[in-house]
Design a protein around this motif. Structure first.
Motif, short mmCIF file in Angstrom:
data_model
loop_
_atom_site.label_atom_id
_atom_site.label_comp_id
_atom_site.label_asym_id
_atom_site.label_seq_id
_atom_site.Cartn_x
_atom_site.Cartn_y
_atom_site.Cartn_z
N GLU A 1 0.96 -1.14 0.05
CA GLU A 1 0.12 0.10 -0.06
C GLU A 1 0.88 1.05 0.20
OE1 GLU A 1 -2.56 -0.36 3.40
OE2 GLU A 1 -3.72 -2.06 2.61
N ARG A 2 2.01 1.03 0.54
CA ARG A 2 2.89 2.51 0.75
C ARG A 2 3.59 2.50 -0.59
NH1 ARG A 2 5.88 1.03 5.11
NH2 ARG A 2 7.45 -0.46 3.93
N LEU A 3 3.82 1.42 -1.31
CA LEU A 3 4.37 1.63 -2.72
C LEU A 3 3.36 2.34 -3.58
CD1 LEU A 3 6.53 -1.50 -3.07
CD2 LEU A 3 7.51 0.80 -3.09
N ALA A 4 2.16 1.97 -3.30
CA ALA A 4 0.88 2.31 -4.42
C ALA A 4 0.78 3.77 -4.04
CB ALA A 4 -0.30 1.56 -3.87
N ARG A 5 0.71 4.21 -2.97
CA ARG A 5 0.56 5.69 -2.58
C ARG A 5 1.63 6.49 -3.00
NH1 ARG A 5 -1.90 8.03 1.95
NH2 ARG A 5 -3.19 6.04 1.89
N LEU A 6 2.82 5.99 -2.94
CA LEU A 6 3.95 6.80 -3.58
C LEU A 6 4.11 6.73 -5.03
CD1 LEU A 6 6.89 5.42 -1.27
CD2 LEU A 6 6.00 7.82 -1.15
N ARG A 7 3.52 5.65 -5.83
CA ARG A 7 3.38 5.88 -7.27
C ARG A 7 2.40 6.78 -7.68
NH1 ARG A 7 3.96 -0.36 -6.84
NH2 ARG A 7 6.05 -0.79 -7.42
N GLU A 8 1.34 7.11 -6.82
CA GLU A 8 0.31 8.12 -7.28
C GLU A 8 0.90 9.32 -7.47
OE1 GLU A 8 -2.67 8.08 -4.01
OE2 GLU A 8 -3.46 6.03 -4.54
N VAL A 9 1.88 9.70 -6.70
CA VAL A 9 2.60 11.15 -6.85
C VAL A 9 4.11 11.08 -7.42
CG1 VAL A 9 1.32 12.12 -4.96
CG2 VAL A 9 3.66 10.87 -4.35
N GLY A 10 4.27 9.85 -7.99
CA GLY A 10 5.71 9.64 -8.68
C GLY A 10 5.96 10.85 -9.74
N GLN A 11 5.27 11.50 -10.37
CA GLN A 11 5.31 12.60 -11.16
C GLN A 11 4.96 14.01 -10.71
OE1 GLN A 11 7.51 11.97 -13.88
NE2 GLN A 11 7.17 9.86 -13.31
N GLU A 12 4.67 13.95 -9.43
CA GLU A 12 4.36 15.31 -8.91
C GLU A 12 5.49 16.30 -8.72
OE1 GLU A 12 2.65 18.05 -7.69
OE2 GLU A 12 1.33 16.52 -7.23
N VAL B 1 1.90 6.28 -17.90
CA VAL B 1 0.41 6.12 -18.02
C VAL B 1 0.09 4.99 -17.07
CG1 VAL B 1 -1.34 5.09 -19.54
CG2 VAL B 1 -0.11 7.12 -20.33
N ARG B 2 1.08 4.00 -16.84
CA ARG B 2 0.68 2.77 -16.22
C ARG B 2 0.85 3.19 -14.51
NH1 ARG B 2 4.56 -1.69 -19.72
NH2 ARG B 2 2.63 -2.32 -21.06
N VAL B 3 1.68 4.06 -14.25
CA VAL B 3 1.62 4.49 -12.76
C VAL B 3 0.37 5.07 -12.48
CG1 VAL B 3 2.57 6.50 -11.51
CG2 VAL B 3 4.13 5.00 -12.68
N ARG B 4 -0.47 5.80 -13.26
CA ARG B 4 -1.53 6.36 -13.04
C ARG B 4 -2.81 5.46 -13.07
NH1 ARG B 4 -2.38 11.86 -12.95
NH2 ARG B 4 -0.62 13.20 -13.49
N GLU C 1 -8.27 8.50 -18.92
CA GLU C 1 -7.89 9.48 -18.23
C GLU C 1 -6.50 9.85 -17.97
OE1 GLU C 1 -9.95 8.51 -14.86
OE2 GLU C 1 -11.90 9.37 -15.33
N ALA C 2 -5.65 8.71 -17.74
CA ALA C 2 -4.22 8.65 -17.59
C ALA C 2 -3.75 9.20 -18.77
CB ALA C 2 -3.83 7.07 -17.17
N ILE C 3 -4.00 8.60 -20.06
CA ILE C 3 -3.45 9.36 -21.30
C ILE C 3 -3.68 10.74 -21.19
CG2 ILE C 3 -3.82 9.21 -23.76
CD1 ILE C 3 -4.08 6.19 -23.54
N ALA C 4 -4.85 11.15 -20.98
CA ALA C 4 -4.92 12.68 -20.98
C ALA C 4 -4.08 13.49 -19.96
CB ALA C 4 -6.42 12.98 -20.71
N ALA C 5 -4.15 12.83 -18.94
CA ALA C 5 -3.07 13.44 -17.69
C ALA C 5 -1.72 13.53 -18.23
CB ALA C 5 -3.49 12.84 -16.43
#
Length: 298
Positions: free
Chosen positions: A150-161, A248-251, A260-264
């Motif tokens: 869960e920690r890795l997943a949360r970090l991946r959410e902001v991987g490109q922040e 895209v895969r991270v999103r 949505e991921a592609i658009a972002a």
């Protein structure tokens, strides 16, 4: 409860020192003395604080912590509706910022009860200012999940922040968290570990995430705030098809639909959505072809 005045009371959120008691805001003593009810995360720590400040609490003291927050909120809202002045304090810093308080604020706002604050020290802003990292834009992420996946997943959410990231962390999980950050953000991403802020043994350790993870492996004590540099803006050479697909895969792993991921990703990189879409489709076809080839060779 004896507060019925016809006029709703006021909820006061009071910041308390994060370390040095001399940092207590000047208004805190007056609010502690004048409040009808003081709701405290830890009544024993509140007693030590009032003794240090030389303050006598004139009202009633009740506990208000994670375990009883849901049950006690209606009682405090009832008192507020009857005209009481309720002061909410947590162990350190501002109530409701990774501390009890959000439920009470939301319930008071719902009842049109005035909510105000006594500003005070903040570990988030103090660490951010001391980090040496960009402070013009930042986001506070609180505590990460305890479970590794869960920690890795949360970090991946902001991987490109691109904004600077601020986290709280328990000392016994710091090494695992920094290692996970190095895995997701890169070992060279700059960060600062701020320990025991404003206390006698205050320390700010700065460096790349990989080096900080190795440093923390020997064990770190105290209250921890971690500040991490935001993702760099990729140059044209870095935005090859593989990088676009990875973003895209991270999103998608974070829960976004592919469209949505592609658009972002297109918005983040300034590239046309068609270019990102074509890269994803090409990668999917390549994976399918590889699977078919592997099956044929069995």
């Amino acid at each position: 409860m004896g507060f019925v005045t016809g006029t709703p009371g006021t909820l006061v959120l009071a910041g308390t020192p994060i370390g040095d008691v001399a940092d207590a805001p000047p208004r805190l003593a007056a609010e502690l003395a004048d409040a009808d009810i003081v709701a405290a995360e830890d009544t024993r720590r509140l007693r030590r604080l009032t003794q240090a400040l030389g303050v006598h609490i004139g009202g009633r003291v009740v506990s208000y912590f994670e375990g009883n927050e849901s049950a006690r909120t209606p009682e405090l809202v009832e008192a507020l509706a009857g005209g009481a002045r309720v002061l909410l304090v947590t162990d350190a810093g501002m109530p409701s910022v990774s501390d009890p308080g959000y439920r009470l604020v939301a319930a008071a706002v719902e009842q049109d009860i005035k909510v105000t604050a006594v500003p005070g020290p903040s570990a988030v802003l103090t660490a951010l200012a001391l980090s040496g990292l960009p402070v013009d834009r930042f986001c506070f992420e609180g505590f990460l999940p305890r479970k590794a996946g869960e920690r890795l997943a949360r970090l991946r959410e902001v991987g490109q922040e691109r904004r600077t990231l601020v986290y709280f962390e328990a000392p016994h999980r710091l090494d695992d968290t920094l290692a996970a950050m190095a895995e997701v953000f890169g070992a060279d991403r700059r960060a600062a570990v701020c320990r025991e802020l404003t206390k006698t043994y205050e320390e700010v350790k700065r460096g790349g995430l990989g080096d900080l993870a190795a440093w923390a492996a020997d064990g770190v004590r105290g209250e921890i705030t971690v500040v991490v540099e935001g993702a760099p803006e990729a140059g044209p050479a870095e935005l090859d098809a593989a990088e676009l697909v990875r973003r895209v895969r991270v999103r998608e792993e974070a829960g976004e639909r592919r469209k949505e991921a592609i658009a972002a990703v297109a918005a983040d990189t300034g590239l046309p959505k068609r270019e990102v879409f074509d890269a994803v489709v090409a990668a999917k076809h390549a994976e399918s072809a590889g699977k078919e080839a592997g099956a044929a060779g069995r």
